[in-house]
Scaffold this motif. Structure first.
Motif, mmCIF file in Angstrom:
data_model
loop_
_atom_site.group_PDB
_atom_site.id
_atom_site.type_symbol
_atom_site.label_atom_id
_atom_site.label_comp_id
_atom_site.label_asym_id
_atom_site.label_seq_id
_atom_site.Cartn_x
_atom_site.Cartn_y
_atom_site.Cartn_z
ATOM 1 N N VAL A 79 -49.479 24.870 -11.053
ATOM 2 C CA VAL A 79 -50.539 25.835 -11.376
ATOM 3 C C VAL A 79 -50.753 26.675 -10.121
ATOM 4 N N PHE A 80 -50.767 27.988 -10.274
ATOM 5 C CA PHE A 80 -50.805 28.862 -9.098
ATOM 6 C C PHE A 80 -51.512 30.174 -9.450
ATOM 7 N N PRO A 81 -52.103 30.830 -8.466
ATOM 8 C CA PRO A 81 -52.835 32.076 -8.743
ATOM 9 C C PRO A 81 -51.909 33.262 -8.977
ATOM 10 N N ASN A 82 -52.405 34.251 -9.677
ATOM 11 C CA ASN A 82 -51.687 35.508 -9.816
ATOM 12 C C ASN A 82 -51.338 36.047 -8.433
ATOM 13 N N GLY A 83 -50.179 36.651 -8.313
ATOM 14 C CA GLY A 83 -49.750 37.198 -7.031
ATOM 15 C C GLY A 83 -48.785 36.317 -6.283
ATOM 16 N N VAL A 84 -48.622 35.072 -6.718
ATOM 17 C CA VAL A 84 -47.702 34.151 -6.052
ATOM 18 C C VAL A 84 -46.261 34.527 -6.393
ATOM 19 N N LYS A 85 -45.403 34.515 -5.381
ATOM 20 C CA LYS A 85 -43.980 34.795 -5.571
ATOM 21 C C LYS A 85 -43.193 33.489 -5.644
ATOM 22 N N GLY A 86 -42.012 33.583 -6.207
ATOM 23 C CA GLY A 86 -41.231 32.387 -6.473
ATOM 24 C C GLY A 86 -40.939 31.536 -5.260
ATOM 25 N N HIS A 87 -40.683 32.175 -4.113
ATOM 26 C CA HIS A 87 -40.318 31.384 -2.932
ATOM 27 C C HIS A 87 -41.452 30.476 -2.475
ATOM 28 N N MET A 88 -42.685 30.814 -2.889
ATOM 29 C CA MET A 88 -43.833 30.000 -2.498
ATOM 30 C C MET A 88 -43.898 28.691 -3.287
ATOM 31 N N LEU A 89 -43.111 28.580 -4.366
ATOM 32 C CA LEU A 89 -43.114 27.375 -5.194
ATOM 33 C C LEU A 89 -41.879 26.500 -4.976
ATOM 34 N N ASP A 90 -40.913 27.020 -4.240
ATOM 35 C CA ASP A 90 -39.627 26.344 -4.118
ATOM 36 C C ASP A 90 -39.741 24.932 -3.557
ATOM 37 N N THR A 91 -40.629 24.726 -2.602
ATOM 38 C CA THR A 91 -40.733 23.395 -1.980
ATOM 39 C C THR A 91 -41.186 22.327 -2.975
ATOM 40 N N LEU A 92 -41.880 22.727 -4.034
ATOM 41 C CA LEU A 92 -42.312 21.747 -5.036
ATOM 42 C C LEU A 92 -41.102 21.020 -5.621
ATOM 43 N N ALA A 93 -40.016 21.747 -5.830
ATOM 44 C CA ALA A 93 -38.820 21.158 -6.433
ATOM 45 C C ALA A 93 -38.010 20.325 -5.443
ATOM 46 N N ARG A 94 -38.225 20.545 -4.148
ATOM 47 C CA ARG A 94 -37.422 19.865 -3.131
ATOM 48 C C ARG A 94 -38.147 18.690 -2.458
ATOM 49 N N SER A 95 -39.451 18.618 -2.606
ATOM 50 C CA SER A 95 -40.246 17.691 -1.807
ATOM 51 C C SER A 95 -39.791 16.243 -1.929
ATOM 52 N N SER A 96 -39.555 15.769 -3.142
ATOM 53 C CA SER A 96 -39.142 14.367 -3.316
ATOM 54 C C SER A 96 -37.786 14.107 -2.673
ATOM 55 N N LEU A 97 -36.882 15.071 -2.776
ATOM 56 C CA LEU A 97 -35.582 14.937 -2.116
ATOM 57 C C LEU A 97 -35.753 14.933 -0.599
ATOM 58 N N TRP A 98 -36.560 15.852 -0.102
ATOM 59 C CA TRP A 98 -36.796 15.922 1.347
ATOM 60 C C TRP A 98 -37.368 14.616 1.888
ATOM 61 N N ASN A 99 -38.251 13.991 1.103
ATOM 62 C CA ASN A 99 -38.867 12.734 1.557
ATOM 63 C C ASN A 99 -37.817 11.652 1.803
ATOM 64 N N ALA A 100 -36.670 11.772 1.139
ATOM 65 C CA ALA A 100 -35.591 10.796 1.319
ATOM 66 C C ALA A 100 -34.466 11.343 2.198
ATOM 67 N N GLY A 101 -34.670 12.531 2.778
ATOM 68 C CA GLY A 101 -33.636 13.127 3.618
ATOM 69 C C GLY A 101 -32.515 13.781 2.843
ATOM 70 N N LEU A 102 -32.816 14.242 1.631
ATOM 71 C CA LEU A 102 -31.822 14.887 0.780
ATOM 72 C C LEU A 102 -32.227 16.335 0.505
ATOM 73 N N ASP A 103 -31.291 17.141 -0.009
ATOM 74 C CA ASP A 103 -31.585 18.548 -0.293
ATOM 75 C C ASP A 103 -30.449 19.113 -1.143
ATOM 76 N N TYR A 104 -30.539 20.393 -1.479
ATOM 77 C CA TYR A 104 -29.456 21.080 -2.188
ATOM 78 C C TYR A 104 -29.337 22.503 -1.676
ATOM 79 N N LEU A 105 -28.112 23.066 -1.801
ATOM 80 C CA LEU A 105 -27.802 24.345 -1.175
ATOM 81 C C LEU A 105 -27.740 25.492 -2.184
ATOM 82 N N HIS A 106 -28.726 25.546 -3.070
ATOM 83 C CA HIS A 106 -28.806 26.691 -3.980
ATOM 84 C C HIS A 106 -30.268 26.955 -4.312
ATOM 85 N N GLY A 107 -30.525 28.076 -4.944
ATOM 86 C CA GLY A 107 -31.887 28.389 -5.352
ATOM 87 C C GLY A 107 -32.364 27.438 -6.436
#
Length: 618
Positions: free
Chosen positions: A455-483
């Motif tokens: 849930v996010f306010p009007n005016g938010v751009k996509g890059h501001m939400l990207d970390t939501l999708a990566r956070s659980s992976l980051w917590n384990a030292g994992l990631d992915y190399l695409h949008g």
């Protein structure tokens, strides 16, 4: 996926770089972008110049050839593929990694002062030309337009440009007539105090006129340009495309057309001369986006240019009610086909005779059984085991392997229906997954859910939400190399701007708005072993929040891809109660809407599979 020998091709290209029949002065470097004259992401076979000189077939990348070196830049989706497809003549530049030089940095390091860097000005957008020109100039080099494309000169068996017939989309599919869409653009012209607007992006032109084509495989677009003035419309297109009612649909040269929507037809190749003359007939500005080619942009004097982003790109991205309903219906039909496919896989894979290619072909057959099916929306990524770690893998006769019960299988696929475009990825295991595979899958799922429920306010751009999708992976030292997400068109390009969700911030990012449809596709890739990706389409909609800070208004997403997520792959201990509830609610939704469609189509056997695949977890 073996490497193509490029020695002879590079030798011929380097000779042309010194040949004054084709260049005013010798070039020290030549750039070959991926795109075409319309800056398309995917291109027709006749425009695959970068593929021809390098052997690399991915959809993103830029090749640069100097007197003694050749380098190719591509992003993380294609690192593994490029390593396999480039021969020893080429240096792979892994764009996005900290140690990878930019194209300008590499050029200035490898060229002498005064070095001339050539490129076909139709193949490079202004937004890419300007920073490259600036960087080269600051380091004593110069970027120069080369009117004759040098790759075309040496490409002896270059295919002819496609010229396929068009499809007319009635208002029942589009929600608005083309005249209404043109009027919206003309209103923008008045608002910006401009005289004319130049459209060069093929999907924008197709959307504007409620027409679809097939000049680029899987992309329902056609080669054309359009110029809209305050009182008229000019379309630049081959005569052969004006058959089968298209001329009547566009009411060509009908002076009785009202509100400035009469259309005048011109030959496709006359656009540059037309723009040169147009700017002399008005004292007002001509609106042309910096996503257009340098060749066309430069025909208009700087003082007469408005280079704001295209208004049609945003009009197209914000779907109307008819388009949204069509997109939802397309996802349901596509889900029936995908469920049939996964049900079939479970039965057939143990026999040991299902390969990546036969699976992809069978999936296409299931899709062809659905009403309003037109084509696939991209090459199916049917990847088993280690091939799943190649992010945009396409099976070939050389790389094709058997799908087995002891490896993971990743299928990223989509289709074009007359009422919408689909793009869905599911990763499954037809045997027993390892604990590590389950953990990786579950962390990807957590990211998928986190973005889907944001849930996010009007005016938010996509890059501001990207970390939501990566956070659980980051917590384990994992990631992915695409949008994480891209816009999706309505029976248009499966990758659609200007919206997206990515860790990379660009100047053209736009705020997410109600009615946009994007993908939600986090992933993880263990090189040489397996890949995981979960992708559904999500619709931006208003959020019902307890408060409304400063009356900003809030948004959220609705997941509209009703394809089950394999619960065998999940480690429930890693999920929160809210995540488990989301998954169970999602599967209930899948069972209801897809089950009803299966019942309607008389597909009783696969409905049983669906009921089993959507059982709640606890």
């Amino acid at each position: 996926m073996s490497a193509k020998s490029t020695t002879a091709i590079l030798s011929k290209l380097r000779a042309l770089m010194k040949n004054t029949k084709y260049v005013c002065e010798p070039l020290q470097a030549y750039i070959v972008p991926t795109g075409d004259a319309h800056q398309s992401e995917y291109v027709a076979d006749s425009d695959k110049r970068r593929d021809y000189i390098s052997g690399f077939t991915g959809s993103g990348g830029t090749a640069i050839v100097t007197d003694s070196k050749a380098a190719l830049w591509t992003d993380g989706r294609y690192f593994l593929q490029a390593e396999k497809q480039l021969d020893s003549n080429w240096i792979l530049m892994k764009h996005g990694l900290p140690d990878t030089p930019t194209q300008a940095e590499w050029l200035t390091k490898n060229l002498p002062v005064g070095g001339r860097v050539g490129v076909d000005p139709f193949m490079l957008s202004v937004e890419k030309w300007k920073p490259l020109h600036k960087s080269l100039k600051a380091n004593g080099c110069i970027l120069v337009p080369v009117d004759q494309n040098l790759v075309d000169v040496i490409w002896n068996d270059q295919p002819e440009p496609p010229n396929n017939p068009l499809i007319i989309l009635p208002v029942e599919y589009t929600g608005l007539s083309w005249q209404e869409k043109v009027k919206k653009v003309q209103d923008k012209l008045l608002e910006k105090n401009c005289y004319a607007f130049v459209l060069t992006a093929l999907d924008e032109i197709a959307w504007l006129f409620n027409l679809r084509g097939s000049d680029i495989v899987y992309n329902p677009v056609f080669f054309s340009y359009t110029v809209i003035t305050r009182d008229k419309v000019h379309i630049f297109i081959d005569d052969s495309k004006l058959q089968n009612g298209v001329s009547e649909h566009l009411k060509l040269n009908d002076s009785a057309q009202k509100n400035g929507t009469s259309i005048e037809k011109h030959d496709y190749n006359t656009i540059k001369d037309f723009l040169t003359n147009l700017q002399t007939t008005t004292d007002k500005k001509i609106w042309i986006s910096e996503k257009s080619s340098f060749a066309l942009h430069s025909t208009i004097p700087k003082a007469k240019r408005n280079h704001d982003p295209s208004p049609v790109a945003l009009f197209k991205a914000i779907k109307n009610e008819t388009e949204i309903e069509g997109m939802k219906n397309a996802q349901i039909k596509d889900a029936v086909a995908l469920c049939e496919f996964f049900c079939w896989l479970e039965k057939q894979v143990p026999s040991g005779d299902v390969t990546e290619i036969t699976a992809a072909n069978r999936l296409e057959q299931f899709r062809r059984e659905q009403d309003d099916f037109v084509s696939l929306s991209f090459d199916t990524i049917s990847s088993s085991g280690a091939n799943g770690a190649i992010i945009h893998y396409k099976p070939t006769e050389e790389s094709d392997i058997v799908i087995t019960t002891d490896q993971m299988y990743l299928c990223d696929s989509g289709a074009q229906y007359k009422n919408g475009t689909t793009d869905t990825t599911r990763t499954i295991h037809l045997g027993v997954p390892t604990k590590y595979q389950q953990e990786c899958f579950t962390r990807v799922l957590k990211g998928h859910i986190s973005l889907a429920t944001a849930v996010f306010p009007n005016g938010v751009k996509g890059h501001m939400l990207d970390t939501l999708a990566r956070s659980s992976l980051w917590n384990a030292g994992l990631d992915y190399l695409h949008g994480t997400g891209h816009g999706v068109g309505h029976f248009l390009n499966v990758h659609e701007g200007p919206c997206g969700i990515s860790h990379i911030v660009t100047l053209t990012d736009v705020a997410l708005q109600e009615g946009m449809i994007l993908s939600d596709e986090p992933g993880f890739y263990q090189d040489g072993e397996f890949g995981v990706r979960i992708e559904s389409l999500i619709l931006v909609q208003k959020a019902d929040t307890k408060y409304n800070f400063r009356k900003k208004g809030f948004l959220t997403f609705e997941t509209i891809t009703p394809v089950p997520i394999q619960t065998k792959m999940i480690d429930p201990s890693l999920l929160t109660e809210q995540e488990i509830n989301w998954l169970n609610d999602f599967h209930s939704f899948c069972q209801q809407v897809v089950g009803d469609e299966m019942e309607k189509q008389g597909r009783k056997e696969v409905r049983k599979w669906l009921i089993n695949a959507t059982k709640p977890i606890g």
